[in-house]
Every structure is written in C-alpha cells, then in structure tokens.
Design a protein around this motif. Structure first.
Motif, PDB file in Angstrom:
ATOM      1  N   ILE A 237       0.842  -1.209   0.000  1.00 33.46           N
ATOM      2  CA  ILE A 237       0.000   0.000   0.000  1.00 33.46           C
ATOM      3  C   ILE A 237       0.871   1.251   0.000  1.00 33.46           C
ATOM      4  CG2 ILE A 237      -1.715   1.307   1.297  1.00 33.46           C
ATOM      5  CD1 ILE A 237      -2.747  -1.398   2.377  1.00 33.46           C
ATOM      6  N   MET A 238       1.924   1.245   0.833  1.00 30.79           N
ATOM      7  CA  MET A 238       2.813   2.402   0.881  1.00 30.79           C
ATOM      8  C   MET A 238       3.493   2.638  -0.466  1.00 30.79           C
ATOM      9  SD  MET A 238       4.648   2.179   4.631  1.00 30.79           S
ATOM     10  CE  MET A 238       5.454   3.778   4.441  1.00 30.79           C
ATOM     11  N   ASP A 239       3.960   1.573  -1.089  1.00 28.93           N
ATOM     12  CA  ASP A 239       4.618   1.706  -2.392  1.00 28.93           C
ATOM     13  C   ASP A 239       3.648   2.236  -3.442  1.00 28.93           C
ATOM     14  OD1 ASP A 239       6.966   0.768  -1.317  1.00 28.93           O
ATOM     15  OD2 ASP A 239       6.752  -1.278  -2.093  1.00 28.93           O
ATOM     16  N   ASP A 240       2.432   1.686  -3.462  1.00 28.91           N
ATOM     17  CA  ASP A 240       1.434   2.116  -4.454  1.00 28.91           C
ATOM     18  C   ASP A 240       1.061   3.582  -4.247  1.00 28.91           C
ATOM     19  OD1 ASP A 240       1.450  -0.411  -5.509  1.00 28.91           O
ATOM     20  OD2 ASP A 240      -0.469  -1.031  -4.648  1.00 28.91           O
ATOM     21  N   PHE A 241       0.870   3.983  -2.990  1.00 34.15           N
ATOM     22  CA  PHE A 241       0.500   5.373  -2.706  1.00 34.15           C
ATOM     23  C   PHE A 241       1.638   6.318  -3.086  1.00 34.15           C
ATOM     24  CE2 PHE A 241       0.559   9.094   0.059  1.00 34.15           C
ATOM     25  CZ  PHE A 241      -0.701   9.621  -0.188  1.00 34.15           C
ATOM     26  N   SER A 242       2.853   5.968  -2.686  1.00 40.11           N
ATOM     27  CA  SER A 242       3.997   6.815  -2.990  1.00 40.11           C
ATOM     28  C   SER A 242       4.170   6.974  -4.503  1.00 40.11           C
ATOM     29  CB  SER A 242       5.265   6.210  -2.375  1.00 40.11           C
ATOM     30  OG  SER A 242       6.396   6.964  -2.713  1.00 40.11           O
ATOM     31  N   ILE A 253      -4.825   7.191  -6.700  1.00 45.30           N
ATOM     32  CA  ILE A 253      -4.973   7.418  -5.256  1.00 45.30           C
ATOM     33  C   ILE A 253      -6.420   7.219  -4.842  1.00 45.30           C
ATOM     34  CG2 ILE A 253      -4.795   9.130  -3.411  1.00 45.30           C
ATOM     35  CD1 ILE A 253      -2.444  10.363  -4.948  1.00 45.30           C
ATOM     36  N   VAL A 254      -7.344   7.782  -5.598  1.00 42.16           N
ATOM     37  CA  VAL A 254      -8.772   7.650  -5.272  1.00 42.16           C
ATOM     38  C   VAL A 254      -9.191   6.181  -5.255  1.00 42.16           C
ATOM     39  CG1 VAL A 254     -11.109   8.119  -6.125  1.00 42.16           C
ATOM     40  CG2 VAL A 254      -9.402   9.959  -6.060  1.00 42.16           C
ATOM     41  N   ALA A 255      -8.628   5.384  -6.163  1.00 40.16           N
ATOM     42  CA  ALA A 255      -8.971   3.964  -6.225  1.00 40.16           C
ATOM     43  C   ALA A 255      -8.502   3.209  -4.984  1.00 40.16           C
ATOM     44  CB  ALA A 255      -8.351   3.333  -7.473  1.00 40.16           C
ATOM     45  N   MET A 256      -7.575   3.793  -4.226  1.00 40.89           N
ATOM     46  CA  MET A 256      -7.065   3.144  -3.024  1.00 40.89           C
ATOM     47  C   MET A 256      -7.876   3.487  -1.772  1.00 40.89           C
ATOM     48  SD  MET A 256      -2.949   3.777  -3.582  1.00 40.89           S
ATOM     49  CE  MET A 256      -2.507   2.749  -2.178  1.00 40.89           C
ATOM     50  N   VAL A 323       4.188  16.499   6.484  1.00 43.87           N
ATOM     51  CA  VAL A 323       4.242  15.076   6.813  1.00 43.87           C
ATOM     52  C   VAL A 323       2.886  14.462   6.514  1.00 43.87           C
ATOM     53  CG1 VAL A 323       4.547  13.377   8.663  1.00 43.87           C
ATOM     54  CG2 VAL A 323       5.973  15.437   8.620  1.00 43.87           C
ATOM     55  N   PHE A 324       2.875  13.375   5.754  1.00 47.84           N
ATOM     56  CA  PHE A 324       1.653  12.625   5.447  1.00 47.84           C
ATOM     57  C   PHE A 324       1.603  11.380   6.330  1.00 47.84           C
ATOM     58  CE2 PHE A 324       0.713  14.786   1.424  1.00 47.84           C
ATOM     59  CZ  PHE A 324      -0.660  14.619   1.342  1.00 47.84           C
ATOM     60  N   VAL A 325       0.452  11.126   6.941  1.00 51.44           N
ATOM     61  CA  VAL A 325       0.240   9.889   7.694  1.00 51.44           C
ATOM     62  C   VAL A 325      -0.981   9.184   7.106  1.00 51.44           C
ATOM     63  CG1 VAL A 325      -0.150   8.837   9.955  1.00 51.44           C
ATOM     64  CG2 VAL A 325       1.183  10.947   9.782  1.00 51.44           C
ATOM     65  N   LEU A 326      -0.854   7.889   6.836  1.00 51.96           N
ATOM     66  CA  LEU A 326      -1.937   7.095   6.276  1.00 51.96           C
ATOM     67  C   LEU A 326      -2.590   6.259   7.370  1.00 51.96           C
ATOM     68  CD1 LEU A 326      -0.305   5.663   2.998  1.00 51.96           C
ATOM     69  CD2 LEU A 326      -1.274   7.938   3.414  1.00 51.96           C
ATOM     70  N   THR A 327      -3.911   6.262   7.404  1.00 52.56           N
ATOM     71  CA  THR A 327      -4.664   5.351   8.251  1.00 52.56           C
ATOM     72  C   THR A 327      -5.251   4.279   7.348  1.00 52.56           C
ATOM     73  OG1 THR A 327      -5.228   7.104   9.822  1.00 52.56           O
ATOM     74  CG2 THR A 327      -6.579   5.107   9.876  1.00 52.56           C
ATOM     75  N   LEU A 328      -4.868   3.031   7.588  1.00 45.99           N
ATOM     76  CA  LEU A 328      -5.258   1.937   6.711  1.00 45.99           C
ATOM     77  C   LEU A 328      -6.400   1.126   7.307  1.00 45.99           C
ATOM     78  CD1 LEU A 328      -1.736   0.653   5.606  1.00 45.99           C
ATOM     79  CD2 LEU A 328      -3.102   2.539   4.679  1.00 45.99           C
ATOM     80  N   ALA A 329      -7.215   0.584   6.433  1.00 47.81           N
ATOM     81  CA  ALA A 329      -8.295  -0.336   6.814  1.00 47.81           C
ATOM     82  C   ALA A 329      -8.279  -1.467   5.797  1.00 47.81           C
ATOM     83  CB  ALA A 329      -9.652   0.374   6.807  1.00 47.81           C
ATOM     84  N   GLY A 330      -7.841  -2.655   6.251  1.00 49.10           N
ATOM     85  CA  GLY A 330      -7.687  -3.747   5.308  1.00 49.10           C
ATOM     86  C   GLY A 330      -6.638  -3.389   4.274  1.00 49.10           C
ATOM     87  N   ASP A 331      -7.010  -3.463   2.979  1.00 41.28           N
ATOM     88  CA  ASP A 331      -6.058  -3.129   1.915  1.00 41.28           C
ATOM     89  C   ASP A 331      -6.358  -1.769   1.299  1.00 41.28           C
ATOM     90  OD1 ASP A 331      -8.412  -3.702   0.639  1.00 41.28           O
ATOM     91  OD2 ASP A 331      -7.537  -5.081  -0.833  1.00 41.28           O
ATOM     92  N   ARG A 332      -7.084  -0.907   2.051  1.00 40.30           N
ATOM     93  CA  ARG A 332      -7.451   0.421   1.542  1.00 40.30           C
ATOM     94  C   ARG A 332      -6.966   1.507   2.504  1.00 40.30           C
ATOM     95  NH1 ARG A 332     -12.101  -0.743  -1.526  1.00 40.30           N
ATOM     96  NH2 ARG A 332     -12.042   1.346  -2.453  1.00 40.30           N
ATOM     97  N   ILE A 333      -7.039   2.739   2.044  1.00 41.19           N
ATOM     98  CA  ILE A 333      -6.670   3.897   2.866  1.00 41.19           C
ATOM     99  C   ILE A 333      -7.953   4.540   3.389  1.00 41.19           C
ATOM    100  CG2 ILE A 333      -5.558   6.164   2.882  1.00 41.19           C
ATOM    101  CD1 ILE A 333      -3.761   5.142   0.610  1.00 41.19           C
ATOM    102  N   ALA A 334      -8.071   4.613   4.715  1.00 40.09           N
ATOM    103  CA  ALA A 334      -9.272   5.169   5.332  1.00 40.09           C
ATOM    104  C   ALA A 334      -9.117   6.651   5.665  1.00 40.09           C
ATOM    105  CB  ALA A 334      -9.611   4.394   6.606  1.00 40.09           C
ATOM    106  N   ALA A 335      -7.887   7.125   5.808  1.00 40.40           N
ATOM    107  CA  ALA A 335      -7.679   8.541   6.119  1.00 40.40           C
ATOM    108  C   ALA A 335      -6.300   8.981   5.646  1.00 40.40           C
ATOM    109  CB  ALA A 335      -7.833   8.808   7.613  1.00 40.40           C
ATOM    110  N   LEU A 336      -6.257  10.197   5.113  1.00 39.17           N
ATOM    111  CA  LEU A 336      -5.015  10.870   4.761  1.00 39.17           C
ATOM    112  C   LEU A 336      -4.898  12.092   5.662  1.00 39.17           C
ATOM    113  CD1 LEU A 336      -5.344  10.908   0.857  1.00 39.17           C
ATOM    114  CD2 LEU A 336      -3.648   9.616   2.147  1.00 39.17           C
ATOM    115  N   THR A 337      -3.828  12.168   6.417  1.00 37.37           N
ATOM    116  CA  THR A 337      -3.620  13.323   7.282  1.00 37.37           C
ATOM    117  C   THR A 337      -2.305  13.972   6.890  1.00 37.37           C
ATOM    118  OG1 THR A 337      -4.727  12.149   9.086  1.00 37.37           O
ATOM    119  CG2 THR A 337      -3.539  14.164   9.645  1.00 37.37           C
TER     120      THR A 337
END
Length: 356
Positions: A237-242, A253-256, A323-337
């Motif tokens: 997930i981190m690699d795909d988002f980056s 990004i939206v698809a994630m 600084v970006f922090v990702l909150t993950l839920a399963g294999d998706r991103i639930a929050a971008l901070t």
C-alpha cells in the motif's frame, strides 16, 4: 539547586548495580546521577503520556523536562505513599492540566496558515484548529520494545493512533487525563483520585462521560483492521500510494480509498470526506498540473507515513511540504492526514530540503 543531569550521559556502573531504594536514598541526598538512573526507565513513557494529553510532541517534551525538574526539586518531600512511577505520573498529569487550563500552549507559527490558492469547500469544519501533531515511531519503539507480548505492543500503538488521539483531543482536559490514566495506563481508580486530588466517585463519573464521548468521536469500530506494521500488505500500500502521489495520479490514489475516507490538514479545522471530495482536492490543490513531489517513507503513531517534498522546477532542490500519515483499513486507505508544519520533519530525522 543545580540542574539534573541530561539523559543519555555516561552510565555509572556503581549506580547500575543499586536497587531503586538505594537510588532513591542517594537522590534524596543530592546525587543527581542517582536521580537520573531512578527516573530514566520512565522518561519515554512520561513523554508519550504528555503527548496523549497535549497532542504536541514539542509541548510533551517541554512538559517532560518540567516534570523531571519538579521531581528533582521535590525528591526530598516524596513520602513513598505511591511508587516512583505513580508519583512521576502525578506530577506530569497535573503539569499538563495546568498548561491546558491556562491556555498557555506554545505559540504555533503556522496558526494563521493561509494557502496561496483558495481551497475547495470542505465537507466538514471544526470550530477550532487541531493542534494534534504526529509522533515518530522511532520514539514509540523505546516503549513498545519493553512491553511483553505482541498483544501488549499492539495496545501501545493503538492508544497512540491518530484516530484515538484526535478523538481524545475533543474531550475536556480532566476527562482526557482520567481516560488515559484509567483505560490506557490502567491505574486504579484510587490511584487516579490521588493523582488528581479528587474522589474515586469523581474519577468514575469522569471516566464514564469520557468513554461515552470518545465512542461518539471515534470512527466506526466495525471498520476492517489495519495490516500489521511492515507486513507485505502494508508495504504494498505504501509503495502504491507513494508511486501514485509522486506521479500526480489522482485516479490511482482515489482507487485506493475506502468509501468513507477522509483527508485533513492539521491545524486547519477542515476535512474532506469521501473519494470524490478528496479527489477534487488533490486534482485542484495538492497535485494540480505541474506540481510534483518526492515521498520519503517513515512511520508515525504506529502508522505508515511520509515526509513530503515538492520539486522546485528548474533546480535540483526539493522543499519540505509537510508530513503525510496514512490510516489503513484492510487493503485500503481510510484517512489521509497531512500535517502542514514543516518543522515537524526534524522529529523524524528528515531535513527541510533535499537535492534531487
């Protein structure tokens, strides 16, 4: 009175062999090295405690130093009616509460942050700015590594997650302190009452109200849990988002994102909710035509994170961009901070600029 020795100094072999009672006796006699050895096991957890209550890494470090100085000055009056750890937590908690009551938070140079381009209308606005800052995992590891068993280490990270901390900051200060002391640190009601100079009934009542409010603030507890830290799924997930963010690929990004994903930018009191709103923000602001970034992976609050740098067209310089922090839920991103204060990068060992 002379100041206490700094942490990380030369260890004294003689002190290392002494019991806590012997160190306490020496500290009462004015031995600063003995005092340092006595309190050192609690230094990092006290800083995290202050961070949970205050939401700021710098404020937490300031309050930790105040706590240790107050303990050093007051060691002669310590009556041993509670353990040294409990005594230190009493000092730290009350120092934090005094700071919050006085409204004396350190000035934030980015409090009046105004983006150069008008932002899209957010999905939600809070009444006040969010002073929550990210906490580097490299510091959290010092506590987690001493916690026995994977379940206990998981609980340490859960109790410092951004979702929990953001919800905690919405509670009145005293309820905040009671909930952390009782539910996170598992002090007994009588111990908490002693720390706060109140009754057990008052502690129980404050805890009940805090739990009710926290349940309302926290995201849906039924959401799928995040993948384990540094697991193959999290790394993917981190690699795909980056890769998508650096390429400016909003669609990827939206698809994630989960259907109820959110994007926030502390201290700005606004939030974008849902893939459509987040995609519009990314396309018109963060990743609009010509903006390209480099993402440096790190970790914050037990979650995957990135130091973000924006390319300067025509030069090899990359400028810090939060600084970006990702909150993950399963294999998706639930929050971008995205934390907009570039000075936060230093806590992660990251510079304010890079050369490409």
């Amino acid at each position: 009175m002379r100041g206490i020795p700094p942490a990380g100094g030369t260890d004294s072999p003689a002190h290392a062999r002494r019991s806590a009672d012997e160190l306490l006796a020496l500290a009462r006699g004015g031995d600063g090295e003995a005092f340092r050895d006595l309190v050192e096991p609690y230094r990092r957890e006290l800083q995290v405690h202050c961070y949970r209550i205050l939401g700021s890494v710098q404020d937490a470090e300031d309050l930790l130093q105040e706590t240790l100085l107050a303990a050093w000055r007051g060691i002669g009056g310590y009556e041993e009616r509670a353990s040294v750890r409990t005594w230190l937590y009493r000092i730290a908690t009350n120092r934090c509460l005094n700071l919050l009551r006085a409204g004396a938070r350190r000035p934030h140079e980015y409090a009046a942050y105004q983006p150069r381009i008008p932002l899209p209308e957010p999905s939600y606005r809070r009444e006040e700015p969010s002073w929550l800052e990210p906490y580097p995992d490299v510091l959290l590891d010092e506590i987690a590594d001493r916690t026995p068993g994977p379940e206990a280490r998981y609980e340490v990270r859960e109790s410092i997650s951004l979702a929990f901390l953001a919800a905690l900051q919405q509670l009145p200060p005293r309820q905040r302190a009671v909930l952390v002391l009782r539910d996170v640190l598992e002090f007994r009601a009588g111990e908490v009452a002693g720390m706060l100079d109140t009754t057990e009934n008052a502690v129980t009542s404050a805890l009940r109200r805090a739990r009710s409010a926290l349940a309302h603030e926290l995201p849906d507890s039924g959401r799928e849990s995040a993948p384990l830290p540094d697991s193959p799924l999290e790394r993917r997930i981190m690699d795909d988002f980056s890769r998508a963010f650096e390429a400016g690929d909003v669609g990827a990004i939206v698809a994630m994102l989960t259907d109820d994903a959110s994007l926030s930018m502390p201290p700005l009191p606004l939030e974008y909710r849902g893939p459509d709103a987040i995609g519009n923000f990314l396309a018109t602001i963060a990743l609009r035509a010509g903006r390209r970034h480099v993402m440096i992976p790190t970790r914050a609050n037990g979650q995957p994170a990135f130091g973000c740098y924006r390319r300067d067209p025509g030069t090899p310089i990359l400028h810090a961009h939060g600084v970006f922090v990702l909150t993950l839920a399963g294999d998706r991103i639930a929050a971008l901070t995205r934390f907009v204060d570039n000075s936060l990068l230093a806590a992660f060992g990251l510079p304010r600029s890079l050369r490409d």
